[in-house]
Design an enzyme around this catalytic site. Structure first.
Site, PDB file in Angstrom:
ATOM      1  N   GLY A 247      -1.615   7.211  -5.998  1.00 17.32           N
ATOM      2  CA  GLY A 247      -1.857   8.066  -7.263  1.00 17.32           C
ATOM      3  C   GLY A 247      -0.539   8.639  -7.717  1.00 17.32           C
TER       4      GLY A 247
ATOM      5  N   TYR B 216      -0.396  -3.359 -11.150  1.00 19.73           N
ATOM      6  CA  TYR B 216       0.416  -4.782 -11.389  1.00 19.73           C
ATOM      7  C   TYR B 216       0.448  -4.966 -12.831  1.00 19.73           C
ATOM      8  CZ  TYR B 216      -0.902  -4.868  -6.438  1.00 19.73           C
ATOM      9  OH  TYR B 216      -1.177  -4.863  -5.048  1.00 19.73           O
TER      10      TYR B 216
ATOM     11  N   ASN C 262     -10.511  -3.401  -7.010  1.00 13.84           N
ATOM     12  CA  ASN C 262      -9.380  -2.747  -6.724  1.00 13.84           C
ATOM     13  C   ASN C 262      -8.418  -2.218  -7.938  1.00 13.84           C
ATOM     14  OD1 ASN C 262      -7.286  -1.380  -5.530  1.00 13.84           O
ATOM     15  ND2 ASN C 262      -7.090  -2.815  -3.819  1.00 13.84           N
TER      16      ASN C 262
ATOM     17  N   GLY D 278       2.677   7.153  -8.058  1.00 11.14           N
ATOM     18  CA  GLY D 278       3.564   6.126  -8.459  1.00 11.14           C
ATOM     19  C   GLY D 278       4.247   5.384  -7.317  1.00 11.14           C
TER      20      GLY D 278
ATOM     21  N   ALA E 151       0.590  -1.176  -0.021  1.00 12.58           N
ATOM     22  CA  ALA E 151      -0.133  -0.290  -0.056  1.00 12.58           C
ATOM     23  C   ALA E 151       1.106   1.477   0.095  1.00 12.58           C
ATOM     24  CB  ALA E 151      -0.971  -0.004   1.129  1.00 12.58           C
TER      25      ALA E 151
END
Ligand SMILES: CC(=O)SCCNC(=O)CCNC(=O)[C@H](O)C(C)(C)COP(=O)(O)OP(=O)(O)OC[C@H]1O[C@@H](n2cnc3c(N)ncnc32)[C@H](O)[C@@H]1OP(=O)(O)O
Ligand SMILES: Cc1cn([C@H]2C[C@H](O)[C@@H](COP(=O)(O)OP(=O)(O)O[C@H]3O[C@H](C)[C@H](N)[C@H](O)[C@H]3O)O2)c(=O)[nH]c1=O
Length: 229
Positions: free
Chosen positions: A175, A213, A206, A177, A168
């Site tokens: 947002g 990913y 999500n 990077g 996380a």
């Protein structure tokens, strides 16, 4: 259709949540699932592959209800990787515990089975354990401006395989990077150990995680649904 599965107690979760928790382990060798076996527990969880709709229907007849989906990804592990992460230490635990609440909103640990406070406590404990090398092997941090901007926990699951536990960006850092840098940290951790298969799981809703990913070469390896009774 009968379901053949063992009802396996989850000792750690039972103690942590102060409930009798169990998980179904499907096996053709197991006997047919019965209501008395299920009734010994407060929560019985089952992860059912998307290719097994018949099992989900049979579990529904036994009182199971849909909770959340799961999307499993395999991430590439490049031979040479760069990363700007640092391992978390005991001194980071208070700050990590502070920034967890509300982050894992799409988690399957959710009402009515688990309260939001239980969910947040669970992820706090997960992170703290990882810093101590328990359950997950390590917690890696990305830092910005002297503070934690994101964290990722990693666990070796085999000679050539590892799995991300939690990943996380810290509140205020989404947002920007950080997610990609955390993926890079996990990839670097694997590359340094000669591990070539890295997996990570998230939920179908999500979108930020899925895009993150996929942007880093992640490929969907399986889809499933969680059901609880
Ligand atoms: C294994 C697990 O722990 S699964 C759970 C993952 N963690 C969480 O859900 C915790 C809360 N979320 C986060 O911490 C972050 O949003 C993460 C880690 C999922 C992504 O990291 P971020 O640094 O925020 O994302 P990053 O800036 O790298 O952007 C990734 C992509 O998601 C997109 N994105 C970001 N937020 C959103 C959103 N709310 N909805 C849809 N897409 C989004 C971005 O546009 C970007 O896509 P693009 O590359 O196509 O432009
Ligand atoms: C910290 C800790 C946990 N456990 C136990 C408790 C649970 O039974 C499992 C964890 O559940 P798991 O099936 O591994 O988690 P999921 O993959 O379903 O859920 C994921 O979603 C999150 C949002 C996040 N992406 C993360 O990947 C998962 O939580 O482990 C234990 O036995 N010992 C422990 O120390």
């Amino acid at each position: 259709m009968g379901v053949h599965a063992e009802v396996v107690p989850l000792d750690w979760a039972s103690e942590f949540f102060a409930m009798r928790c169990a998980r179904l382990v499907f096996s053709a060798k197991a006997g047919p699932l019965t209501l008395p076996a299920l009734r010994r527990f407060d929560v019985v969880e089952a992860k059912i592959g998307a290719d097994r709709p018949g099992t989900a229907a049979a579990l529904e007849a036994l009182g199971f209800r849909d909770v959340e989906g799961a999307v499993d990804f395999v991430l590439p592990v490049p031979g040479k990787t760069g990363s700007d992460h640092v391992p978390a230490g005991a001194a980071d635990i208070p700050r990590l515990r502070e920034i967890v609440p509300g982050v894992f909103r799409t988690s399957r640990f959710r009402p009515p089975w688990y309260t939001e406070a239980q969910r947040d406590d669970f992820y706090r404990q997960w992170l703290e354990n990882a810093v101590h090398g328990s359950y997950d092997d390590e917690c890696l941090l990305v830092r910005e401006d002297g503070d934690i901007a994101g964290y990722v926990t990693v666990r070796r699951t085999g000679e050539d395989s590892a799995r991300v536990g939690l990943l996380a960006a810290a509140p205020g850092w989404t947002g920007r990077g950080i997610g990609g840098r955390l993926v890079a940290a996990a990839q670097h951790w694997c590359a340094a150990r000669g591990v070539r298969r890295l997996t990570i799981v998230t939920q179908p809703g999500n979108l930020a995680a899925i895009r993150c990913y996929q942007a880093h070469g992640g490929v969907v390896s399986a889809k499933a649904r969680w059901m609880y009774r």
